[in-house]
Design a protein around this motif. Structure first.
Motif, PDB file in Angstrom:
ATOM      1  N   LEU A  52       0.815  -1.217   0.000  1.00  0.00           N
ATOM      2  CA  LEU A  52       0.000   0.000   0.000  1.00  0.00           C
ATOM      3  C   LEU A  52       0.854   1.274   0.000  1.00  0.00           C
ATOM      4  CD1 LEU A  52      -2.729  -1.070   2.582  1.00  0.00           C
ATOM      5  CD2 LEU A  52      -3.012  -0.821   0.104  1.00  0.00           C
ATOM      6  N   GLY A  53       2.171   1.108  -0.030  1.00  0.00           N
ATOM      7  CA  GLY A  53       3.065   2.257  -0.073  1.00  0.00           C
ATOM      8  C   GLY A  53       3.559   2.731   1.283  1.00  0.00           C
ATOM      9  N   PHE A  54       3.302   1.965   2.326  1.00  0.00           N
ATOM     10  CA  PHE A  54       3.756   2.318   3.673  1.00  0.00           C
ATOM     11  C   PHE A  54       4.964   1.468   4.036  1.00  0.00           C
ATOM     12  CE2 PHE A  54      -0.867   3.073   3.740  1.00  0.00           C
ATOM     13  CZ  PHE A  54      -0.875   4.435   4.043  1.00  0.00           C
ATOM     14  N   GLU A  55       6.151   1.984   3.808  1.00  0.00           N
ATOM     15  CA  GLU A  55       7.369   1.240   4.129  1.00  0.00           C
ATOM     16  C   GLU A  55       7.637   1.330   5.631  1.00  0.00           C
ATOM     17  OE1 GLU A  55       9.045  -0.705   2.084  1.00  0.00           O
ATOM     18  OE2 GLU A  55       7.680  -0.159   0.462  1.00  0.00           O
ATOM     19  N   THR A  56       7.946   0.208   6.249  1.00  0.00           N
ATOM     20  CA  THR A  56       8.257   0.167   7.674  1.00  0.00           C
ATOM     21  C   THR A  56       9.568  -0.579   7.876  1.00  0.00           C
ATOM     22  OG1 THR A  56       6.986  -1.853   7.990  1.00  0.00           O
ATOM     23  CG2 THR A  56       5.827   0.211   8.369  1.00  0.00           C
ATOM     24  N   GLU A  57      10.306  -0.176   8.884  1.00  0.00           N
ATOM     25  CA  GLU A  57      11.562  -0.857   9.204  1.00  0.00           C
ATOM     26  C   GLU A  57      11.304  -2.162   9.952  1.00  0.00           C
ATOM     27  OE1 GLU A  57      14.648   0.076   8.164  1.00  0.00           O
ATOM     28  OE2 GLU A  57      13.514   1.554   7.003  1.00  0.00           O
ATOM     29  N   TYR A  58      10.290  -2.158  10.781  1.00  0.00           N
ATOM     30  CA  TYR A  58       9.891  -3.374  11.497  1.00  0.00           C
ATOM     31  C   TYR A  58       8.445  -3.226  11.932  1.00  0.00           C
ATOM     32  CZ  TYR A  58      10.719  -0.574  15.671  1.00  0.00           C
ATOM     33  OH  TYR A  58      10.681   0.409  16.619  1.00  0.00           O
ATOM     34  N   LEU A  59       7.836  -4.330  12.282  1.00  0.00           N
ATOM     35  CA  LEU A  59       6.465  -4.328  12.777  1.00  0.00           C
ATOM     36  C   LEU A  59       6.331  -5.485  13.752  1.00  0.00           C
ATOM     37  CD1 LEU A  59       3.316  -3.435  10.957  1.00  0.00           C
ATOM     38  CD2 LEU A  59       3.305  -5.591  12.199  1.00  0.00           C
ATOM     39  N   ASN A  60       5.826  -5.212  14.930  1.00  0.00           N
ATOM     40  CA  ASN A  60       5.608  -6.241  15.949  1.00  0.00           C
ATOM     41  C   ASN A  60       4.136  -6.289  16.312  1.00  0.00           C
ATOM     42  OD1 ASN A  60       8.404  -6.918  16.330  1.00  0.00           O
ATOM     43  ND2 ASN A  60       8.618  -4.959  17.372  1.00  0.00           N
ATOM     44  N   ASN A  61       3.682  -7.462  16.638  1.00  0.00           N
ATOM     45  CA  ASN A  61       2.301  -7.679  17.015  1.00  0.00           C
ATOM     46  C   ASN A  61       2.253  -7.971  18.514  1.00  0.00           C
ATOM     47  OD1 ASN A  61      -0.424  -8.095  16.707  1.00  0.00           O
ATOM     48  ND2 ASN A  61      -0.214 -10.197  16.016  1.00  0.00           N
ATOM     49  N   SER A  62       1.367  -7.301  19.248  1.00  0.00           N
ATOM     50  CA  SER A  62       1.213  -7.521  20.690  1.00  0.00           C
ATOM     51  C   SER A  62      -0.266  -7.613  21.026  1.00  0.00           C
ATOM     52  CB  SER A  62       1.830  -6.370  21.484  1.00  0.00           C
ATOM     53  OG  SER A  62       3.199  -6.251  21.224  1.00  0.00           O
ATOM     54  N   LYS A  63      -0.547  -8.194  22.187  1.00  0.00           N
ATOM     55  CA  LYS A  63      -1.913  -8.230  22.707  1.00  0.00           C
ATOM     56  C   LYS A  63      -1.964  -7.321  23.926  1.00  0.00           C
ATOM     57  CE  LYS A  63      -2.792 -13.001  21.415  1.00  0.00           C
ATOM     58  NZ  LYS A  63      -3.061 -14.364  21.910  1.00  0.00           N
ATOM     59  N   LEU A  64      -3.030  -6.537  24.021  1.00  0.00           N
ATOM     60  CA  LEU A  64      -3.239  -5.664  25.167  1.00  0.00           C
ATOM     61  C   LEU A  64      -4.461  -6.143  25.932  1.00  0.00           C
ATOM     62  CD1 LEU A  64      -2.862  -3.051  26.865  1.00  0.00           C
ATOM     63  CD2 LEU A  64      -4.293  -1.915  25.157  1.00  0.00           C
ATOM     64  N   TYR A  65      -4.270  -6.392  27.220  1.00  0.00           N
ATOM     65  CA  TYR A  65      -5.378  -6.740  28.105  1.00  0.00           C
ATOM     66  C   TYR A  65      -5.550  -5.593  29.089  1.00  0.00           C
ATOM     67  CZ  TYR A  65      -4.733 -11.518  26.417  1.00  0.00           C
ATOM     68  OH  TYR A  65      -4.621 -12.626  25.641  1.00  0.00           O
ATOM     69  N   SER A  66      -6.776  -5.129  29.238  1.00  0.00           N
ATOM     70  CA  SER A  66      -7.104  -4.109  30.212  1.00  0.00           C
ATOM     71  C   SER A  66      -7.942  -4.780  31.291  1.00  0.00           C
ATOM     72  CB  SER A  66      -7.887  -2.984  29.535  1.00  0.00           C
ATOM     73  OG  SER A  66      -8.227  -1.986  30.449  1.00  0.00           O
ATOM     74  N   VAL A  67      -7.434  -4.770  32.531  1.00  0.00           N
ATOM     75  CA  VAL A  67      -8.052  -5.542  33.604  1.00  0.00           C
ATOM     76  C   VAL A  67      -8.266  -4.650  34.826  1.00  0.00           C
ATOM     77  CG1 VAL A  67      -7.804  -7.602  35.056  1.00  0.00           C
ATOM     78  CG2 VAL A  67      -6.740  -7.552  32.805  1.00  0.00           C
ATOM     79  N   GLY A  68      -9.408  -4.766  35.449  1.00  0.00           N
ATOM     80  CA  GLY A  68      -9.656  -4.108  36.729  1.00  0.00           C
ATOM     81  C   GLY A  68      -9.370  -5.089  37.847  1.00  0.00           C
ATOM     82  N   ILE A  69      -8.413  -4.743  38.717  1.00  0.00           N
ATOM     83  CA  ILE A  69      -8.022  -5.651  39.798  1.00  0.00           C
ATOM     84  C   ILE A  69      -8.267  -4.975  41.142  1.00  0.00           C
ATOM     85  CG2 ILE A  69      -6.105  -6.876  40.888  1.00  0.00           C
ATOM     86  CD1 ILE A  69      -4.884  -7.254  38.125  1.00  0.00           C
ATOM     87  N   LYS A  70      -9.009  -5.656  41.994  1.00  0.00           N
ATOM     88  CA  LYS A  70      -9.253  -5.148  43.343  1.00  0.00           C
ATOM     89  C   LYS A  70      -8.074  -5.573  44.221  1.00  0.00           C
ATOM     90  CE  LYS A  70     -12.809  -4.922  46.877  1.00  0.00           C
ATOM     91  NZ  LYS A  70     -14.161  -5.357  47.251  1.00  0.00           N
ATOM     92  N   ALA A  71      -7.415  -4.576  44.821  1.00  0.00           N
ATOM     93  CA  ALA A  71      -6.252  -4.852  45.669  1.00  0.00           C
ATOM     94  C   ALA A  71      -6.090  -3.721  46.677  1.00  0.00           C
ATOM     95  CB  ALA A  71      -4.995  -4.985  44.813  1.00  0.00           C
ATOM     96  N   ASP A  72      -5.273  -3.979  47.706  1.00  0.00           N
ATOM     97  CA  ASP A  72      -5.031  -2.974  48.739  1.00  0.00           C
ATOM     98  C   ASP A  72      -4.110  -1.858  48.264  1.00  0.00           C
ATOM     99  OD1 ASP A  72      -6.652  -4.304  50.560  1.00  0.00           O
ATOM    100  OD2 ASP A  72      -4.983  -5.526  51.301  1.00  0.00           O
ATOM    101  N   ASP A  73      -3.155  -2.207  47.373  1.00  0.00           N
ATOM    102  CA  ASP A  73      -2.211  -1.207  46.870  1.00  0.00           C
ATOM    103  C   ASP A  73      -1.749  -1.593  45.473  1.00  0.00           C
ATOM    104  OD1 ASP A  73      -0.108  -3.163  47.196  1.00  0.00           O
ATOM    105  OD2 ASP A  73       0.045  -2.569  49.292  1.00  0.00           O
ATOM    106  N   ALA A  74      -1.024  -0.679  44.832  1.00  0.00           N
ATOM    107  CA  ALA A  74      -0.588  -0.886  43.450  1.00  0.00           C
ATOM    108  C   ALA A  74       0.348  -2.082  43.316  1.00  0.00           C
ATOM    109  CB  ALA A  74       0.083   0.379  42.917  1.00  0.00           C
ATOM    110  N   GLU A  75       1.210  -2.278  44.287  1.00  0.00           N
ATOM    111  CA  GLU A  75       2.150  -3.413  44.213  1.00  0.00           C
ATOM    112  C   GLU A  75       1.421  -4.753  44.285  1.00  0.00           C
ATOM    113  OE1 GLU A  75       5.355  -3.736  43.315  1.00  0.00           O
ATOM    114  OE2 GLU A  75       5.028  -1.639  42.794  1.00  0.00           O
ATOM    115  N   SER A  76       0.390  -4.817  45.089  1.00  0.00           N
ATOM    116  CA  SER A  76      -0.410  -6.051  45.162  1.00  0.00           C
ATOM    117  C   SER A  76      -1.137  -6.303  43.846  1.00  0.00           C
ATOM    118  CB  SER A  76      -1.429  -5.961  46.297  1.00  0.00           C
ATOM    119  OG  SER A  76      -0.785  -5.854  47.535  1.00  0.00           O
TER     120      SER A  76
END
Length: 81
Positions: A30-54
């Motif tokens: 399509l005319g879009f030259e790229t040097e590299y391309l990586n595929n990743s999965k993103l999960y967005s999760v709500g976690i109940k915890a006492d603090d950020a480290e937990s």
């Protein structure tokens, strides 16, 4: 407290990613030259915890036990309130 957790699962460096190769090839056609391309999965999760480290520890446990294959994938975790 509920923490918003973003988990990104990616293939480790050097692993073959046929889907990313196909997308990169299609972009090139399509005319879009790229040097590299990586595929990743993103999960967005709500976690109940006492603090950020937990919340981070819980998310990492999720990755280790189910979400990521440690042989071929790596993951990163970002925690916000």
């Amino acid at each position: 407290m509920i923490f918003d957790v973003k988990i990104i699962i990616s293939l480790k460096s050097g692993m073959l990613d046929p889907e990313a190769c196909a997308i990169q090839h299609a972009l090139s056609n399509l005319g879009f030259e790229t040097e590299y391309l990586n595929n990743s999965k993103l999960y967005s999760v709500g976690i109940k915890a006492d603090d950020a480290e937990s919340a981070r520890a819980r998310a990492e446990e999720m990755c280790d036990r189910l979400l990521a294959n440690p042989v071929i994938q790596s993951y990163s975790v970002e925690v916000t309130e």
